[in-house]
Design an enzyme around this catalytic site. Structure first.
Site, mmCIF file in Angstrom:
data_model
loop_
_atom_site.group_PDB
_atom_site.id
_atom_site.type_symbol
_atom_site.label_atom_id
_atom_site.label_comp_id
_atom_site.label_asym_id
_atom_site.label_seq_id
_atom_site.Cartn_x
_atom_site.Cartn_y
_atom_site.Cartn_z
ATOM 1 N N LYS A 121 -63.306 -40.899 -16.716
ATOM 2 C CA LYS A 121 -62.075 -41.196 -16.251
ATOM 3 C C LYS A 121 -61.966 -42.047 -14.849
ATOM 4 O O LYS A 121 -61.285 -42.899 -14.856
ATOM 5 C CB LYS A 121 -61.192 -39.736 -15.921
ATOM 6 C CG LYS A 121 -61.180 -39.063 -17.037
ATOM 7 C CD LYS A 121 -60.493 -37.616 -16.778
ATOM 8 C CE LYS A 121 -61.110 -36.887 -16.042
ATOM 9 N NZ LYS A 121 -62.362 -35.987 -16.462
ATOM 10 N N THR A 122 -62.663 -41.712 -13.859
ATOM 11 C CA THR A 122 -62.507 -42.411 -12.428
ATOM 12 C C THR A 122 -63.088 -43.568 -12.697
ATOM 13 O O THR A 122 -62.332 -44.582 -12.172
ATOM 14 C CB THR A 122 -63.550 -41.497 -11.640
ATOM 15 O OG1 THR A 122 -63.070 -40.206 -11.266
ATOM 16 C CG2 THR A 122 -63.596 -42.097 -10.167
ATOM 17 N N GLU A 165 -55.409 -41.465 -13.041
ATOM 18 C CA GLU A 165 -56.655 -40.560 -13.878
ATOM 19 C C GLU A 165 -55.979 -39.192 -14.225
ATOM 20 O O GLU A 165 -55.174 -38.726 -13.376
ATOM 21 C CB GLU A 165 -57.707 -40.264 -12.812
ATOM 22 C CG GLU A 165 -58.624 -39.500 -13.392
ATOM 23 C CD GLU A 165 -60.223 -39.320 -12.317
ATOM 24 O OE1 GLU A 165 -60.657 -38.516 -12.685
ATOM 25 O OE2 GLU A 165 -60.170 -40.188 -11.523
#
Length: 464
Positions: A121-122, A165
Site C-alpha cells: 500500500k505505502t 493509503e
C-alpha cells in the site's frame, strides 16, 4: 482554494499524533488552516516536522494536554480506553473521532484514489503521489511512510486528486468512498482483528462496496485480489474492474520486467498502447505496484503515457528497501517487511540486486499474535539470506502471549537450513554485524518496529 474544514476538525486534538497515519492527517489539517494540537509518548523528527507547520505537540499523555475548546479528539485503534486524554474528553463532552473518519472527511469533494491490500500500500500510494506531483497536478496525499524525510507522509495540494493509503488492519478503510480503489493483494494478517480469510474477504468487500457509483476497482494478480474482484463483480455492475498482472488477459498487462541492479525497466500494455518506464526499486512486486498505479491513474482521468514517464520520478519511500548508507564496503538497506510474503518478496528482490554478494539480515518480529500464527513462515523466509540476526518480538500495541517468542522463528529458520543468531540486546547488534560483514555485503534491517533505528548505528560501527 483549500476545501472547507469540517466543523469537527477546526480545532482537533490528536492522541498519538506522531504515528504515521495520525501525523499525516494532522499535517493536512494544519495546511488547510485548522488549529491542530496533539500528544505523543516521546519526541521525534515527525513531531518536529509537525511543529514546523504550527501544530502544538505535547510530550506524554496527560489530561491537561487537552484544551477545553478542542472541537474533537482524534484517535487511532492503537489508543487504549484508559488514556487520560480520552477520559478528559468524556468529562468535557468533546466528541471522539476515529482517524479514518477524519481522513474520509478530507477527501470529500475531491477525486479520491484509495490504495489497499495486505502488502504494498505505502509504496503504491507513494508512486502515485510522486507521479502526480511530477505532472504538476498538485495532489493531496496521505501515506503510511515518508517519501523523503520525516513529515513528508502527507500534503494538502490545490489539485483535484487525493491519494490515500487505505488500512485494512482495523477495518477503518471501510469508511472511505473513493472514485478509484486499488487492491493489490488479499491475505490473512492482523490476527488480533481477523480470525479467518472469510472475515478478511468480508472486510475488503465492504471497502469495495463504498466505491462511488461508476467507479473503478483495480486489482493485482494475487489470487486473493482476483477472488475479491469476482465477489464484487456480482453485486456492483456499475463498477469497472481493471486487472493488473503478467498473465495473458490482464487489462494492464505487464509485458516485461528487466532487472538492472537496484532498478527495473517495466513495460505495460494498457488500453491498446505500450508504456515503458523505470522503477527505482528492485523486485518484481514493486514493478507490479507501479503497473497498478499506472492503471489507477488512467482510470482517474490522467494521460497514461505521461503518467508512465512521471512514475520514473519515484525514487523510493522510507523503510521500503531504503538505502541507509555504505561503510567499509557494506551497504545497509532498511525494509518494513514483517509478514512472510513481504519478507520473501524483499529478500528475493535483494538477492537479485546483490548478485554474488552476501545478504545479511537483522530481523525484528512484529506483534506476538503475528508471530504465533506466522512464525514458521517467517523463519522459512530467512533461509533466503546468507545469515540472519533475529531480535526479540516488538510488541507494539500487544501484550505478551505465553510461549510466543522469537524462538518460534529461530527453530523454523534452522529447520529450513538458515544460518540464524538470536540477539536479545538490540544495542549489541552493530557489534554482531561488524563481526559478520565483509566488503561487498548487503545488510538488511527488517521489521515494522524500531529495528529501523539500527541502520545508522550499524554504519557507524562498520566505519570504525
Amino acid at each position: 482554494m483549500a476545501p472547507a474544514i469540517p466543523a469537527a476538525m477546526e480545532r482537533p486534538h490528536f492522541i498519538g499524533i506522531g504515528g504515521a497515519g495520525m501525523s499525516g492527517i494532522a499535517k493536512i489539517l494544519a495546511q488547510r488552516g485548522a488549529k491542530v494540537a496533539g500528544s505523543d509518548a516521546k519526541d521525534s523528527p515527525t513531531a518536529e516536522a509537525l511543529r514546523a507547520h504550527g501544530v502544538t505537540v505535547h510530550l506524554g499523555h496527560a489530561a491537561e494536554h487537552l484544551a477545553d475548546d478542542a472541537s474533537a479528539v482524534v484517535v487511532s485503534s492503537a489508543i487504549r480506553a484508559d488514556n487520560p486524554e480520552l477520559a478528559r474528553a468524556a468529562e468535557l463532552g468533546i466528541p471522539v473521532v476515529h482517524r479514518s473518519d477524519a481522513l474520509a472527511s478530507l477527501m470529500d469533494g475531491l477525486t479520491a484514489i484509495a490504495v489497499a491490500g495486505t502488502h504494498g500500500k505505502t509504496t503504491t500510494t507513494s508512486m502515485l503521489a510522486v507521479a502526480l506531483t511530477e505532472l504538476d497536478l498538485d495532489p493531496s496525499y496521505a501515506i503510511g511512510g515518508d517519501l523523503a524525510g520525516p513529515g513528508t507522509n502527507a500534503r494538502h495540494g490545490a489539485g483535484e486528486v487525493f491519494v490515500a493509503e487505505a488500512d485494512e488492519s482495523d477495518r477503518s478503510f471501510q469508511k472511505y468512498d473513493p472514485q478509484v480503489a486499488i487492491v493489490l493483494n488479499v491475505e490473512l494478517d492482523h490476527h488480533a482483528n481477523y480470525a479467518s480469510m472469510d472475515e478478511i474477504y468480508e472486510s475488503f468487500e465492504k471497502f469495495a462496496a463504498k466505491l462511488r457509483p461508476g467507479g473503478t476497482l483495480v486489482v493485482g494478480e494475487h489470487s486473493g485480489a482476483r477472488e475479491l474482484a469476482a465477489r464484487v463483480a456480482t453485486g456492483r455492475e456499475d463498477l469497472e474492474i481493471v486487472t493488473v498482472g503478467e498473465g495473458e488477459g490482464s487489462d494492464a498487462h505487464i509485458l516485461k520486467i528487466v532487472p538492472n541492479g537496484m532498478k527495473s525497466e517495466v513495460t505495460v500494455a494498457l488500453d491498446g498502447a505500450e508504456h515503458t518506464f523505470t522503477v527505482s526499486v528492485p523486485g518484481r512486486h514493486y514493478a507490479h505496484n507501479a503497473a497498478a498505479a499506472l492503471a489507477a491513474g488512467a482510470r482517474a482521468g490522467l494521460d497514461p503515457a505521461a503518467l508512465a514517464q512521471a512514475l520514473t520520478a519515484y525514487t523510493g519511500v522510507g523503510r521500503r528497501l531504503q538505502l541507509k548508507g555504505e561503510a567499509a564496503g557494506v551497504q545497509v538497506i532498511d525494509s518494513y517487511a514483517h509478514h512472510p510474503t513481504e519478507m520473501t518478496a524483499d529478500l528475493e528482490a535483494m538477492r537479485g540486486a546483490a548478485g554474488d554478494s552476501r545478504l545479511l539480515v537483522v530481523f525484528q518480529p512484529h506483534l506476538f499474535s503475528r508471530t504465533q500464527e506466522l512464525g514458521t513462515e517467517m523463519g522459512q523466509a530467512l533461509a533466503l539470506a546468507d545469515g540472519s540476526v533475529v531480535l526479540d518480538i516488538y510488541p507494539a500495541r500487544e501484550d505478551p502471549i505465553p510461549g510466543v517468542t522469537s524462538a518460534l522463528i529461530l527453530d523454523a529458520a534452522r529447520a529450513a537450513g538458515a544460518d540464524v543468531t538470536p540477539v536479545h540486546d538490540k544495542g549489541t547488534v552493530p557489534d554482531v554485524i561488524a563481526g559478520m560483514a565483509r566488503p561487498g555485503d548487503f545488510v538488511l534491517t527488517m521489521g515494522a518496529g524500531d529495528v529501523t533505528d539500527l541502520g545508522p548505528a550499524i554504519l557507524a560501527r562498520l566505519a570504525n
